[in-house]
Design an enzyme around this catalytic site. Structure first.
Site, PDB file in Angstrom:
ATOM      1  N   HIS A 161      44.386  34.476  25.848  1.00 38.88           N
ATOM      2  CA  HIS A 161      45.434  33.494  26.119  1.00 38.88           C
ATOM      3  C   HIS A 161      44.887  32.064  26.096  1.00 38.88           C
ATOM      4  O   HIS A 161      43.678  31.829  26.177  1.00 38.88           O
ATOM      5  CB  HIS A 161      46.077  33.766  27.484  1.00 38.88           C
ATOM      6  CG  HIS A 161      45.117  33.616  28.631  1.00 38.88           C
ATOM      7  ND1 HIS A 161      44.765  32.400  29.167  1.00 38.88           N
ATOM      8  CD2 HIS A 161      44.423  34.538  29.338  1.00 38.88           C
ATOM      9  CE1 HIS A 161      43.903  32.567  30.153  1.00 38.88           C
ATOM     10  NE2 HIS A 161      43.677  33.855  30.282  1.00 38.88           N
TER      11      HIS A 161
ATOM     12  N   GLU B 187      44.586  41.379  33.491  1.00 41.47           N
ATOM     13  CA  GLU B 187      43.243  40.945  33.884  1.00 41.47           C
ATOM     14  C   GLU B 187      42.801  41.641  35.173  1.00 41.47           C
ATOM     15  O   GLU B 187      43.598  42.239  35.901  1.00 41.47           O
ATOM     16  CB  GLU B 187      43.226  39.419  34.064  1.00 41.47           C
ATOM     17  CG  GLU B 187      41.886  38.798  34.488  1.00 41.47           C
ATOM     18  CD  GLU B 187      40.752  39.062  33.507  1.00 41.47           C
ATOM     19  OE1 GLU B 187      40.329  40.229  33.424  1.00 41.47           O
ATOM     20  OE2 GLU B 187      40.272  38.107  32.864  1.00 41.47           O
TER      21      GLU B 187
END
Length: 337
Positions: free
Chosen positions: A141, A218
């Site tokens: 990202h 994550e």
């Protein structure tokens, strides 16, 4: 997170790295790769400061859907072979079509694709791999306020900054211009806002749609979420030291890197069962991407501390149906220039 030293010390997510990254000297980058080009408009889209500074922007919502799975999938194509397994003797490699990218000034898209070098060769000639591989484009990202401040950024749902949005757009144009990518190319994303924003930028460039895969989320840093490396070390000095040297040790109330690797393996298995032989875009975070590269390379957990991944970086791994795999690109940020 980003690594602070060559000793394997893990630091919070920084502007260019995240969980388990090593010192810059240990980084691997594909910026000079001849297989891809630099999309036009990347710097201009970020304003006068280019892709290096911008204020924070709000996050948007995204629909969630399921990854298709086989009714009775066989052993995953990417299953790791025993460590130390040697490859077959080299043979003459068959040629593959040249990968291409957007010509400068073309803005990306199929019409802008151009050949950028000699035909790529197949790793199957060297490894004996059989079958059509599943090609996984691994995209981290873009920038967030947490990465700017170098804080542990795991499950906190933070938005991309304006710079992060520009990075995502540039990465989207880059991916859309690659051979084998079109509106039918699956785009899989972690459920967190920063990855969904990045994935939507890819979808806007390719004309595709985003599917959320929860296993791509994550690491849960628990009580260290939002803290800097120094703050976490001062709060829990003994635990923090053990966490840095043992992937089985979790942060307070969080999950260990070993647990993360288990769910990333499940994610890999779902992708290979649902999209066998296709090109797939995976938009995720540092630890899951490192985990997928670890599976492709068939290496141990030290990769978490020795591999550097920049924000909005692109890596590519191919998983063959016979269990072989090939890593074709790591930490390429040429689209951010």
């Amino acid at each position: 997170m980003t690594g602070a030293a060559s000793t394997g010390v893990v630091a919070p997510e920084a502007g260019g790295a995240s969980a388990g990254d090593a010192a810059p000297a240990a980084s691997v980058t594909g910026a000079a790769s001849a297989s891809v080009g630099v999309p036009a408009g990347a710097a201009a889209s970020a304003g006068a400061a280019g892709l290096f500074a911008a204020p924070v922007a709000p996050v948007a919502a995204s629909a969630r859907s399921a990854v298709p799975t086989a009714a009775d999938p066989a052993t995953p194509a990417g299953s790791s072979a025993p460590a130390g397994t040697s490859a077959a003797a080299p043979t003459t490699e068959p040629a593959e079509p040249t990968e291409s990218a957007a010509a400068p000034g073309a803005g990306g898209g199929p019409a802008a694709r151009v050949a950028t070098g000699p035909a790529r060769s197949s790793p199957a000639g060297w490894t004996g791999a059989l079958g059509t591989p599943t090609k996984v484009l691994l995209l981290r990202h873009g920038q967030t306020a947490m990465s700017v401040d170098r804080r542990y950024s795991g499950r906190g749902d933070v938005a991309l900054t304006a710079l992060g949005e520009a990075q995502a757009a540039a990465a989207g144009r880059r991916i859309a211009a690659l051979d084998g990518v079109d509106a039918d190319t699956p785009i899989l994303s972690s459920p967190l806002g920063r990855t969904r924003q990045t994935a939507r930028a890819v979808a806007e460039a390719t004309g595709g749609s985003v599917v959320v895969l929860d296993e791509l989320v994550e690491t849960d840093f628990g009580g260290w979420e939002g803290l800097t490396f120094t703050e976490a070390a001062e709060r829990d000095p003994d635990l923090h030291r053990r966490w840095l040297s043992d992937t089985a040790v979790p942060p307070p109330g969080g999950e260990s890197f070993d647990v993360v690797h288990e769910r990333v393996t499940r994610a890999r298995d779902r992708v290979l069962a649902g999209y066998a032989g296709r090109t797939v875009v995976v938009v995720s975070h540092v630890t899951p991407i490192k985990g997928l590269l670890r599976l492709a390379l068939d290496v141990g957990p030290s990769i978490l501390f020795r591999l550097h991944l920049d924000l909005a970086s692109l890596s590519i791994a191919e998983f063959y149906p016979d269990g072989n795999a090939s890593v074709r690109l790591v930490n390429d940020i040429s689209h951010l220039v």
